[in-house]
Design a protein around this motif. Structure first.
Motif, mmCIF file in Angstrom:
data_model
loop_
_atom_site.group_PDB
_atom_site.id
_atom_site.type_symbol
_atom_site.label_atom_id
_atom_site.label_comp_id
_atom_site.label_asym_id
_atom_site.label_seq_id
_atom_site.Cartn_x
_atom_site.Cartn_y
_atom_site.Cartn_z
ATOM 1 N N ASN A 25 -29.803 36.229 -18.529
ATOM 2 C CA ASN A 25 -30.407 34.935 -18.459
ATOM 3 C C ASN A 25 -31.107 34.554 -19.996
ATOM 4 O OD1 ASN A 25 -30.250 34.366 -15.368
ATOM 5 N ND2 ASN A 25 -31.056 36.508 -15.474
ATOM 6 N N LEU A 26 -30.553 33.349 -20.465
ATOM 7 C CA LEU A 26 -31.273 32.854 -21.561
ATOM 8 C C LEU A 26 -32.257 31.593 -21.395
ATOM 9 C CD1 LEU A 26 -31.520 33.177 -24.559
ATOM 10 C CD2 LEU A 26 -29.600 31.926 -24.914
ATOM 11 N N ILE A 27 -33.393 31.675 -21.657
ATOM 12 C CA ILE A 27 -34.327 30.703 -21.339
ATOM 13 C C ILE A 27 -34.786 29.804 -22.525
ATOM 14 C CG2 ILE A 27 -36.744 30.363 -20.485
ATOM 15 C CD1 ILE A 27 -36.578 32.981 -19.267
ATOM 16 N N VAL A 330 -31.647 40.952 -17.212
ATOM 17 C CA VAL A 330 -32.200 40.599 -18.550
ATOM 18 C C VAL A 330 -32.502 38.996 -18.514
ATOM 19 C CG1 VAL A 330 -31.928 40.331 -21.035
ATOM 20 C CG2 VAL A 330 -30.520 42.155 -19.606
ATOM 21 N N PHE A 331 -33.857 38.979 -18.962
ATOM 22 C CA PHE A 331 -34.476 37.586 -19.536
ATOM 23 C C PHE A 331 -34.730 37.618 -20.643
ATOM 24 C CE2 PHE A 331 -34.589 38.412 -14.744
ATOM 25 C CZ PHE A 331 -34.524 37.146 -13.989
ATOM 26 N N ALA A 332 -34.229 36.441 -21.417
ATOM 27 C CA ALA A 332 -34.626 36.443 -22.933
ATOM 28 C C ALA A 332 -34.904 34.957 -23.136
ATOM 29 C CB ALA A 332 -33.480 36.968 -23.948
ATOM 30 N N THR A 333 -35.734 34.720 -24.136
ATOM 31 C CA THR A 333 -36.188 33.371 -24.617
ATOM 32 C C THR A 333 -35.501 33.098 -25.871
ATOM 33 O OG1 THR A 333 -38.269 33.821 -25.653
ATOM 34 C CG2 THR A 333 -38.372 33.383 -23.301
ATOM 35 N N THR A 334 -35.372 31.659 -26.285
ATOM 36 C CA THR A 334 -35.038 31.678 -27.725
ATOM 37 C C THR A 334 -35.369 30.129 -28.377
ATOM 38 O OG1 THR A 334 -33.300 31.441 -29.358
ATOM 39 C CG2 THR A 334 -32.718 30.669 -26.941
ATOM 40 N N HIS A 335 -35.478 29.880 -29.400
ATOM 41 C CA HIS A 335 -35.607 28.482 -30.012
ATOM 42 C C HIS A 335 -34.333 28.183 -30.844
ATOM 43 C CE1 HIS A 335 -40.248 29.498 -29.462
ATOM 44 N NE2 HIS A 335 -40.154 28.133 -29.224
ATOM 45 N N SER A 350 -17.806 36.632 -19.611
ATOM 46 C CA SER A 350 -18.397 37.570 -18.665
ATOM 47 C C SER A 350 -18.567 36.720 -17.465
ATOM 48 C CB SER A 350 -19.605 38.445 -19.190
ATOM 49 O OG SER A 350 -19.297 38.920 -20.444
ATOM 50 N N PRO A 351 -17.753 36.279 -16.677
ATOM 51 C CA PRO A 351 -17.792 35.205 -15.825
ATOM 52 C C PRO A 351 -18.728 35.842 -14.632
ATOM 53 C CG PRO A 351 -15.641 35.862 -15.880
ATOM 54 C CD PRO A 351 -16.323 36.738 -16.987
ATOM 55 N N GLU A 352 -19.817 34.940 -14.033
ATOM 56 C CA GLU A 352 -21.010 35.069 -13.550
ATOM 57 C C GLU A 352 -21.980 35.976 -13.875
ATOM 58 O OE1 GLU A 352 -19.296 35.908 -9.521
ATOM 59 O OE2 GLU A 352 -17.836 34.354 -9.451
ATOM 60 N N GLU A 353 -21.951 36.411 -15.098
ATOM 61 C CA GLU A 353 -22.818 37.171 -15.372
ATOM 62 C C GLU A 353 -24.026 36.642 -16.221
ATOM 63 O OE1 GLU A 353 -22.868 40.729 -15.065
ATOM 64 O OE2 GLU A 353 -21.800 40.389 -13.862
ATOM 65 N N GLY A 354 -23.847 35.771 -16.984
ATOM 66 C CA GLY A 354 -24.801 35.030 -17.982
ATOM 67 C C GLY A 354 -24.753 33.627 -17.691
ATOM 68 N N GLN A 355 -26.348 32.965 -17.695
ATOM 69 C CA GLN A 355 -26.613 31.574 -17.483
ATOM 70 C C GLN A 355 -27.745 31.212 -18.327
ATOM 71 O OE1 GLN A 355 -27.095 31.002 -13.173
ATOM 72 N NE2 GLN A 355 -29.638 31.191 -13.692
ATOM 73 N N ILE A 356 -27.896 29.927 -18.755
ATOM 74 C CA ILE A 356 -29.035 29.308 -19.358
ATOM 75 C C ILE A 356 -29.805 28.536 -18.378
ATOM 76 C CG2 ILE A 356 -29.499 27.812 -21.400
ATOM 77 C CD1 ILE A 356 -26.897 28.520 -22.811
ATOM 78 N N ILE A 357 -31.153 28.867 -18.733
ATOM 79 C CA ILE A 357 -32.066 28.046 -17.902
ATOM 80 C C ILE A 357 -33.114 27.157 -18.848
ATOM 81 C CG2 ILE A 357 -34.125 28.358 -16.381
ATOM 82 C CD1 ILE A 357 -33.053 31.125 -15.723
ATOM 83 N N TYR A 358 -33.002 25.996 -18.656
ATOM 84 C CA TYR A 358 -33.880 24.918 -19.497
ATOM 85 C C TYR A 358 -34.975 24.799 -18.880
ATOM 86 C CZ TYR A 358 -34.732 20.798 -22.257
ATOM 87 O OH TYR A 358 -35.187 19.600 -22.825
ATOM 88 N N LEU A 359 -36.059 24.751 -19.299
ATOM 89 C CA LEU A 359 -37.511 24.359 -18.944
ATOM 90 C C LEU A 359 -37.844 23.146 -19.838
ATOM 91 C CD1 LEU A 359 -39.257 27.774 -18.747
ATOM 92 C CD2 LEU A 359 -38.059 26.671 -16.936
ATOM 93 N N ALA A 360 -38.116 22.164 -18.849
ATOM 94 C CA ALA A 360 -38.799 20.814 -19.569
ATOM 95 C C ALA A 360 -39.781 20.110 -18.727
ATOM 96 C CB ALA A 360 -37.575 19.702 -19.391
#
Length: 394
Positions: A25-27, A330-335, A350-360
């Motif tokens: 997961n990329l935050i 895995v949970f990672a953050t980025t700018h 990599s189907p169904e393995e990764g996703q992006i989470i947008y916080l606002a």
């Protein structure tokens, strides 16, 4: 592995729901949107959701939660030592002063996994920190200022724990552990049952800060070397140094500790790892923690730090592969927009393995939830659009 997440009353999160989570997961989000706080929340939850019930080291389990709360405070310089009006726990609670519910809640959407942390007061006005999961509940007496009292500050409790039999370290069993009062005192600050090896090899929730500075890489390397995993670290480092031949650590002085050195095939003399740039140290740090978090959770703050955009896709590729092989979430953050693009490319392969989470944060004046943080989850179709249109998700 967490499939969803609901957080209530934790720091900046009043009531945050993430309906689905991937293996990786990329935050993303603007400054002050809670990216690092989300990593902290996952870390607390992952440390506490599997609390034991009645086992010999049950108190060691819930102590991990206290240790994590304390480390969050320390890392953010939020320790309140003198002011009677503040308490450590008050920093974590996201609720109004007049609300009676001083409870933090972490749970999955299905409520199959759940952790509650609350402040309670008895008839004698003693203040307790209550930690409860589906396996049981533990009430811990706080000190007079309402600050978190780590149980290893109690010498008698430390002595009882470290004298228990069958404490495991590196597949060996120590059956006759006994320590002098002076030795017990030395152990209090480090929270180690018998040796550092126990903590390093059994810590399944690993938080990697935004830099590699101050990290004791030597101890992590020793643990990897014992499991014959060092060859896989070399394969990662070849992304930056194709001719790398060896890494080793030497103790120059007791004050400085062990210093890491890296040697290339054509060089007669090794170079200090720190002298070769942040990228090398960062890659070593990330993948040492990854190999040691088997069956657990890897939390990575500001993934892109020290990593040139040209290698980020390959680094993500190896992280995705490792996460699946070792059953790591895995949970990672980025700018970084480059990081988002590199992640999206790998996630689509990599189907169904990764996703992006947008916080606002809700910012409109007429919005009843103004100031509240919400999460948007980007699925595979969204990731395809990000790559095709360059849509910004920062």
């Amino acid at each position: 592995m967490l499939d969803s997440l609901h957080i209530k009353n934790f720091r900046c999160f009043e009531d945050l729901t993430i309906p689905s989570l991937g293996r990786v997961n990329l935050i993303v989000g603007k400054n002050n949107s809670g990216k690092t706080t989300l990593l902290e929340a996952v870390s607390v939850f992952a440390n506490g959701k599997d609390l034991s019930d009645g086992s010999e080291l049950a108190q060691g389990d819930w102590a991990k939660v206290i240790d994590k709360l304390q480390s969050i405070l320390t890392n953010r310089n939020e320790i309140f030592g003198q002011d009677e009006d503040h308490s450590d726990f008050g920093v974590f609670i996201k609720s109004k002063n007049n609300e009676k519910d001083q409870k933090i809640l972490f749970e999955t959407k299905s409520q199959e996994e759940k952790l509650e942390i609350a402040v309670k007061q008895d008839t004698q006005k003693n203040i307790y920190l209550s930690i409860a999961s589906k396996q049981g509940e533990e009430n811990l007496l706080l000190n007079k200022k309402g600050n978190i009292h780590r149980y290893w500050e109690d010498s008698e409790h430390i002595e009882n724990l470290i004298n228990k039999k069958n404490i495991k370290r590196n597949n060996e069993h120590y059956d006759d552990l006994s320590f002098t009062p002076d030795q017990i005192k030395q152990l209090q600050e480090s929270f180690v049952f018998a040796t550092r090896g126990y903590e390093i090899l059994n810590k399944k929730v690993r938080f990697i800060p935004s830099t590699s500075a101050g990290e004791n890489i030597a101890e992590l390397w020793d643990a990897i070397y014992e499991e014959n995993k060092d060859g896989e670290i070399y394969s990662v480092l070849k992304l930056i140094i194709p001719n790398i031949s060896s890494i080793y650590f030497l103790e120059k002085s007791k004050d400085v500790g062990r210093i890491g050195y890296l040697k290339e095939i054509e060089d007669l003399k090794a170079k200090p790892i720190r002298s070769m740039g942040e990228g090398i140290s960062r890659l070593i740090q990330i993948f040492l923690h990854a190999f040691l978090s088997r069956g657990g959770c890897l939390l990575l703050d500001e993934f892109e730090n020290g990593l040139h955009y040209s290698i980020q896709e390959e680094v993500w590729e190896k992280l995705f592969k490792l996460a699946k092989e070792l059953d790591i979430q895995v949970f990672a953050t980025t700018h970084s927009e480059d990081t988002v693009k590199a992640f999206s490319k790998v996630a689509l392969r990599s189907p169904e393995e990764g996703q992006i989470i947008y916080l606002a944060r809700h910012m409109r004046e007429q919005d009843p939830d103004k100031g509240k943080i919400s999460a948007i989850v980007y699925n595979e179709n969204d990731l395809e659009m990000i790559l095709q249109t360059g849509m910004e998700v920062r």
